[in-house]
Design an enzyme around this catalytic site. Structure first.
Site, PDB file in Angstrom:
ATOM      1  N   LYS A  90       0.953  -1.047   0.195  1.00  0.00           N
ATOM      2  CA  LYS A  90       0.088  -0.104   0.070  1.00  0.00           C
ATOM      3  C   LYS A  90       0.771   1.269   0.143  1.00  0.00           C
ATOM      4  O   LYS A  90       1.874   1.204   0.776  1.00  0.00           O
ATOM      5  CB  LYS A  90      -0.999  -0.153   1.391  1.00  0.00           C
ATOM      6  CG  LYS A  90      -2.286   0.640   0.977  1.00  0.00           C
ATOM      7  CD  LYS A  90      -2.998   0.209   2.523  1.00  0.00           C
ATOM      8  CE  LYS A  90      -4.255   0.777   2.501  1.00  0.00           C
ATOM      9  NZ  LYS A  90      -4.853   0.816   3.796  1.00  0.00           N
ATOM     10  N   VAL A  91       0.863   2.203  -0.869  1.00  0.00           N
ATOM     11  CA  VAL A  91       1.518   3.260  -1.066  1.00  0.00           C
ATOM     12  C   VAL A  91       0.660   4.402  -1.147  1.00  0.00           C
ATOM     13  O   VAL A  91      -0.643   4.168  -1.542  1.00  0.00           O
ATOM     14  CB  VAL A  91       2.264   3.343  -2.329  1.00  0.00           C
ATOM     15  CG1 VAL A  91       3.357   2.256  -2.323  1.00  0.00           C
ATOM     16  CG2 VAL A  91       1.550   3.494  -3.687  1.00  0.00           C
TER      17      VAL A  91
END
Ligand code: E4P
Length: 218
Positions: free
Chosen positions: A83-84
């Site tokens: 997850k960014v």
């Protein structure tokens, strides 16, 4: 529509996974911090329970830092989804990771323009936060409708719309009516999905009639 659960509470995930209704899990730094445990241990345990995508979020904000953390996280298990955040560095990391075959969830999306950027960066999932938009008087589900409309014009875009920051069963129902691919749902809201007073009342009446008649099965 796929159901992910939005928590880092492993005991809770075990219980919910037993229902057979869980397609994946999302976590974030706040949820992992709330668990009071090491990120590595939490993600490894979740991945062993749920075979679907398990989002683990980087804490670095620069490209090199995100890539270094992503390498550590994706080594935990094959179903880890990195997850960014929806920032220029986050989208650069998204493009690099997806081209290496790693699933990426672009988080903290609050506009259709941002969702389009995430899709162009090759994200596996983009997470618009509906509850946080509602909290500031904007229309969270309206954003989901806009993003889905845009994505439908471009069938080559493979990014799935992951409805996040879900606060109520109504958010889940509207997400499904709109055709969102995934909703990530807090455990308490997942449990609310099962509940209806007429189900409880009906079941009590059936059981009372059954007991009165002294019947048995088998
Ligand atoms: C999404 O992946 C996030 O973890 C989450 O949905 C945020 O929800 P909140 O606004 O309830 O913190």
């Amino acid at each position: 529509m796929k159901f992910f659960v939005d928590t880092a509470d492993v005991a809770e995930i075990k219980l919910l996974a037993a229902s057979g209704l869980l397609d994946g899990v999302t976590t974030n730094p706040s949820l992992v911090a709330k668990s009071g445990r090491r990120m590595h241990d939490v993600i490894a345990e979740i991945c062993a329970i749920v075979p679907g995508p398990v989002s683990a979020e980087v804490a670095a904000t620069d490209y090199d830092g995100m890539m270094a953390e992503a390498r550590v996280l994706r080594a935990i298990a094959g179903n880890v989804t990195i997850k960014v955040p929806l920032t220029p560095d986050g989208l650069r990391a998204c493009r690099a990771l997806t081209s290496q075959g790693t699933m990426v969830n672009v988080t903290l999306c609050f506009s259709a323009a941002q969702a389009l950027l995430a899709a162009k960066a090759g994200a596996s999932f983009v997470s618009p936060f509906v509850g946080r938009l509602d909290d500031i008087g904007e229309d969270g589900m309206g954003l989901i409708a806009d993003i889905l409309t845009i994505f439908r014009h471009y069938p080559a875009l493979t990014t799935e719309v992951l409805v996040a920051s879900v606060r109520s069963p109504a958010h889940v129902v509207v997400a499904a009516k709109l055709g969102a691919h995934v909703a990530t749902i807090p455990p308490a809201v997942l449990r609310q999905l099962f509940a209806h007073p007429l189900t409880d009342k009906g079941l009590a009446a059936f059981l009372a009639d059954w007991a009165k008649a002294g019947l048995s099965i088998g």
